[in-house]
Design an enzyme around this catalytic site. Structure first.
Site, PDB file in Angstrom:
ATOM      1  N   ARG A 125       0.818  -1.214   0.000  1.00  0.00           N
ATOM      2  CA  ARG A 125       0.000   0.000   0.000  1.00  0.00           C
ATOM      3  C   ARG A 125       0.854   1.267   0.000  1.00  0.00           C
ATOM      4  O   ARG A 125       0.467   2.279  -0.598  1.00  0.00           O
ATOM      5  CB  ARG A 125      -0.926  -0.030   1.231  1.00  0.00           C
ATOM      6  CG  ARG A 125      -1.954   1.090   1.237  1.00  0.00           C
ATOM      7  CD  ARG A 125      -2.987   0.858   2.311  1.00  0.00           C
ATOM      8  NE  ARG A 125      -4.035   1.868   2.291  1.00  0.00           N
ATOM      9  CZ  ARG A 125      -4.406   2.578   3.368  1.00  0.00           C
ATOM     10  NH1 ARG A 125      -3.796   2.387   4.525  1.00  0.00           N
ATOM     11  NH2 ARG A 125      -5.364   3.465   3.271  1.00  0.00           N
ATOM     12  N   HIS A 143       0.319   4.488  -2.383  1.00  0.00           N
ATOM     13  CA  HIS A 143       0.079   5.846  -1.878  1.00  0.00           C
ATOM     14  C   HIS A 143       1.223   6.793  -2.243  1.00  0.00           C
ATOM     15  O   HIS A 143       1.042   8.009  -2.239  1.00  0.00           O
ATOM     16  CB  HIS A 143      -0.156   5.819  -0.369  1.00  0.00           C
ATOM     17  CG  HIS A 143      -1.540   5.389   0.003  1.00  0.00           C
ATOM     18  ND1 HIS A 143      -2.235   5.878   1.080  1.00  0.00           N
ATOM     19  CD2 HIS A 143      -2.377   4.500  -0.599  1.00  0.00           C
ATOM     20  CE1 HIS A 143      -3.441   5.318   1.140  1.00  0.00           C
ATOM     21  NE2 HIS A 143      -3.539   4.463   0.139  1.00  0.00           N
ATOM     22  N   ASN A 156      -4.220   8.555   4.878  1.00  0.00           N
ATOM     23  CA  ASN A 156      -2.975   8.002   5.429  1.00  0.00           C
ATOM     24  C   ASN A 156      -2.932   7.986   6.946  1.00  0.00           C
ATOM     25  O   ASN A 156      -2.359   7.065   7.552  1.00  0.00           O
ATOM     26  CB  ASN A 156      -1.771   8.833   4.946  1.00  0.00           C
ATOM     27  CG  ASN A 156      -1.542   8.725   3.447  1.00  0.00           C
ATOM     28  OD1 ASN A 156      -2.023   7.779   2.815  1.00  0.00           O
ATOM     29  ND2 ASN A 156      -0.807   9.668   2.872  1.00  0.00           N
ATOM     30  N   HIS A 200      -6.428  -5.889  -2.475  1.00  0.00           N
ATOM     31  CA  HIS A 200      -7.209  -6.085  -1.257  1.00  0.00           C
ATOM     32  C   HIS A 200      -7.472  -7.565  -0.972  1.00  0.00           C
ATOM     33  O   HIS A 200      -8.329  -7.900  -0.168  1.00  0.00           O
ATOM     34  CB  HIS A 200      -8.518  -5.291  -1.322  1.00  0.00           C
ATOM     35  CG  HIS A 200      -8.309  -3.803  -1.253  1.00  0.00           C
ATOM     36  ND1 HIS A 200      -9.323  -2.895  -1.411  1.00  0.00           N
ATOM     37  CD2 HIS A 200      -7.185  -3.061  -1.042  1.00  0.00           C
ATOM     38  CE1 HIS A 200      -8.838  -1.659  -1.302  1.00  0.00           C
ATOM     39  NE2 HIS A 200      -7.548  -1.730  -1.090  1.00  0.00           N
TER      40      HIS A 200
HETATM   41  C1  HEM Z   1      -9.401   1.340  -5.887  1.00  0.00           C
HETATM   42  C2  HEM Z   1      -9.237   2.287  -4.995  1.00  0.00           C
HETATM   43  C3  HEM Z   1      -8.791   1.992  -3.595  1.00  0.00           C
HETATM   44  C4  HEM Z   1      -9.413   2.386  -2.459  1.00  0.00           C
HETATM   45  C5  HEM Z   1     -10.660   3.232  -2.364  1.00  0.00           C
HETATM   46  C6  HEM Z   1      -8.650   1.846  -1.364  1.00  0.00           C
HETATM   47  C7  HEM Z   1      -8.955   2.054  -0.026  1.00  0.00           C
HETATM   48  C8  HEM Z   1      -8.364   1.391   1.007  1.00  0.00           C
HETATM   49  C9  HEM Z   1      -8.774   1.507   2.374  1.00  0.00           C
HETATM   50  C10 HEM Z   1      -9.871   2.411   2.900  1.00  0.00           C
HETATM   51  C11 HEM Z   1      -8.001   0.671   3.109  1.00  0.00           C
HETATM   52  C12 HEM Z   1      -8.073   0.444   4.615  1.00  0.00           C
HETATM   53  C13 HEM Z   1      -7.376   1.573   5.322  1.00  0.00           C
HETATM   54  C14 HEM Z   1      -7.712   1.590   6.800  1.00  0.00           C
HETATM   55  O1  HEM Z   1      -8.868   1.350   7.148  1.00  0.00           O
HETATM   56  O2  HEM Z   1      -6.798   1.873   7.609  1.00  0.00           O
HETATM   57  C15 HEM Z   1      -7.096   0.027   2.194  1.00  0.00           C
HETATM   58  C16 HEM Z   1      -6.150  -0.897   2.560  1.00  0.00           C
HETATM   59  C17 HEM Z   1      -5.246  -1.454   1.679  1.00  0.00           C
HETATM   60  N1  HEM Z   1      -5.087  -1.116   0.357  1.00  0.00           N
HETATM   61 FE1  HEM Z   1      -6.368  -0.037  -0.749  1.00  0.00          FE
HETATM   62  N2  HEM Z   1      -7.597   1.136  -1.856  1.00  0.00           N
HETATM   63  C18 HEM Z   1      -7.636   1.206  -3.215  1.00  0.00           C
HETATM   64  C19 HEM Z   1      -6.710   0.669  -4.080  1.00  0.00           C
HETATM   65  C20 HEM Z   1      -5.571   0.004  -3.691  1.00  0.00           C
HETATM   66  C21 HEM Z   1      -4.463  -0.314  -4.548  1.00  0.00           C
HETATM   67  C22 HEM Z   1      -4.363   0.098  -6.019  1.00  0.00           C
HETATM   68  C23 HEM Z   1      -3.567  -0.990  -3.797  1.00  0.00           C
HETATM   69  C24 HEM Z   1      -2.220  -1.539  -4.190  1.00  0.00           C
HETATM   70  C25 HEM Z   1      -1.873  -1.856  -5.416  1.00  0.00           C
HETATM   71  C26 HEM Z   1      -4.120  -1.105  -2.467  1.00  0.00           C
HETATM   72  C27 HEM Z   1      -3.556  -1.782  -1.436  1.00  0.00           C
HETATM   73  C28 HEM Z   1      -4.081  -1.866  -0.156  1.00  0.00           C
HETATM   74  C29 HEM Z   1      -3.590  -2.766   0.858  1.00  0.00           C
HETATM   75  C30 HEM Z   1      -2.527  -3.831   0.656  1.00  0.00           C
HETATM   76  C31 HEM Z   1      -4.320  -2.491   2.029  1.00  0.00           C
HETATM   77  C32 HEM Z   1      -4.124  -3.133   3.413  1.00  0.00           C
HETATM   78  C33 HEM Z   1      -2.990  -2.391   4.118  1.00  0.00           C
HETATM   79  C34 HEM Z   1      -2.645  -2.908   5.497  1.00  0.00           C
HETATM   80  O3  HEM Z   1      -3.198  -3.901   5.962  1.00  0.00           O
HETATM   81  O4  HEM Z   1      -1.773  -2.262   6.130  1.00  0.00           O
HETATM   82  N3  HEM Z   1      -5.326  -0.456  -2.438  1.00  0.00           N
HETATM   83  N4  HEM Z   1      -7.325   0.492   0.933  1.00  0.00           N
END
Ligand code: HEM
Ligand SMILES: *[C@@H]1O[C@H](CO)[C@@H](O)[C@H](O)[C@H]1NC(C)=O
Ligand SMILES: *[C@@H]1O[C@H](CO)[C@@H](O)[C@H](O)[C@H]1NC(C)=O
Ligand SMILES: *[C@@H]1O[C@H](CO)[C@@H](O)[C@H](O)[C@H]1NC(C)=O
Length: 322
Positions: free
Chosen positions: A65, A69, A97, A196
């Site tokens: 992530r 970002h 973030n 995800h």
């Molecule tokens: C399509 C649009 C996307 C949205 C709206 C989105 C939104 C989010 C949100 C809200 C979270 C949880 C954050 C939290 O509650 O603390 C999350 C986690 C995550 N996102 Fe996305 N995301 C998107 C695309 C992506 C992309 C493109 C990637 C990587 C290529 C990605 C990788 C991740 C990962 C791996 C997590 C888990 C991180 C952790 O456990 O520390 N996301 N994302």
């Protein structure tokens, strides 16, 4: 004859100039960028990532992530890693973030290991790109050749981070617009959302969905509600992929088909006749297609507006400009 040759020389120069000025700014990234200056970078990054994931599986998701970002805000330039100081505001407290991004200490560890091998050579932005690839691979996903040669920014933009990172409440059309802004199409959006398949989200990121949306499996919603009350537990976590939270596989897409997407922005990819439904179906049944599209889309995302040549710098400490 002579005039013919000079006019064709002239066209060649015109092409060189055009490519120089209008060509993709990623023209200088290459997979062998450090092959002379720091061939050991790959081993150094991988060994730190491997031991970090061994300690805590989720960290692989967090590292993936971070690269996302970084790349969506002012291009892949390491800006996400800069700490706030009394005279400098970075991106870490931006809405998407703050209290959510993690993995910064692992990046520090990687950086210090890489600095020992090759001082002042490898950028923090490139470290994020390699660590993201290694994380995916270690958790069972595809691998790919990472393009390198990015340099680090001396600045960050809180406003751009607020504006450019997609919110979990986004509509499909907002997601498509946001991805298009960094050169990614609808197919890239669906493939990259497959990230995800690993990692976790806070209650605040999915509360509205589990209480108020109708395109959600009832028992799944109930189970999520137990650890995400209406008015408490904001920071309680749930896995983004309810089936296999630590394995990079196609379960994320199967969940969407079963109305078990955790975020609104996940489920919107498979919803009532939506334009992305068929691709979700395809990925759910073909790890090969998903892996291949995911790898391609990661390379494309990594190409977003890098600093190259003499722009930016090679930070010595990823948390601050030199
Ligand atoms: C399509 C649009 C996307 C949205 C709206 C989105 C939104 C989010 C949100 C809200 C979270 C949880 C954050 C939290 O509650 O603390 C999350 C986690 C995550 N996102 Fe996305 N995301 C998107 C695309 C992506 C992309 C493109 C990637 C990587 C290529 C990605 C990788 C991740 C990962 C791996 C997590 C888990 C991180 C952790 O456990 O520390 N996301 N994302
Ligand atoms: C960031 O999160 C911290 C801790 O949860 C909170 O105290 C602070 O107000 C937040 N900052 C912003 C700008 O939202
Ligand atoms: C960015 O978002 C944070 C948190 O919502 C907010 O406190 C801050 O004022 C915003 N800053 C800018 C420059 O957009
Ligand atoms: C769900 O919707 C109702 C009615 O619009 C609203 O009052 C409530 O705050 C919403 N609940 C959540 C958790 O968003």
């Amino acid at each position: 004859m002579a005039s013919g040759r000079s006019s064709s020389m002239c066209s060649i120069w015109m092409i060189v100039l055009l490519v120089g000025f209008t060509g993709s700014s990623s023209a200088q990234l290459s997979t062998n960028f450090y092959s002379k200056s720091c061939p050991k970078v790959f081993h150094a990054v991988k060994s730190v990532v491997r031991s970090a994931v061994k300690k805590e599986k989720r960290i692989g998701a967090s590292l993936l992530r971070l690269h996302f970002h970084d790349c969506f805000v002012k291009g892949c330039d390491g800006s996400v890693l800069l700490d706030d100081t009394s005279s400098f505001t970075g991106e870490k407290t931006a809405a998407p973030n703050n209290n959510s991004l993690r993995g910064f200490k692992v990046v520090d560890k990687i950086k210090s290991k890489v600095e020992k091998r090759c001082p002042g050579v490898v950028s923090c932005a490139d470290i994020l790109a390699i660590a993201a690839r290694d994380s995916v691979k270690i958790l069972g996903g595809p691998s790919w050749k990472v393009k390198l040669g990015r340099r680090d920014s001396k600045t960050a933009s809180l406003a751009a981070a607020n504006r450019s990172l997609p919110a979990p409440t986004s509509t499909l059309s907002q997601l498509k617009t946001g991805f298009r802004a960094v050169g990614l199409n609808e197919r890239d959006l669906v493939a990259l959302s497959g990230a995800h398949t690993i990692g976790k989200a806070k209650c605040t990121s999915f509360r509205v969905r589990i209480y108020n949306e109708t395109n959600i499996d009832a028992s799944f919603a109930k189970a999520r509600q137990r650890k995400c009350p209406r008015t408490a537990g904001d920071n309680n976590l749930a896995p983004l992929d309810v089936q296999t939270p630590h394995t990079f596989d196609t379960a994320y897409f199967k969940n969407l088909i079963n109305q078990k997407g955790l975020l609104h922005s996940d489920q919107i990819l498979y919803n009532n006749g939506g334009s992305t439904n068929s691709l979700v179906k395809k990925y759910s049944g073909s790890a090969h297609t998903f892996n291949s599209d995911f790898a391609k889309a990661m390379i494309k995302m990594g190409d977003n507006k890098p600093l190259t040549g003499s722009n930016g710098e090679i930070r010595l400490n990823c948390r601050r400009p030199n």
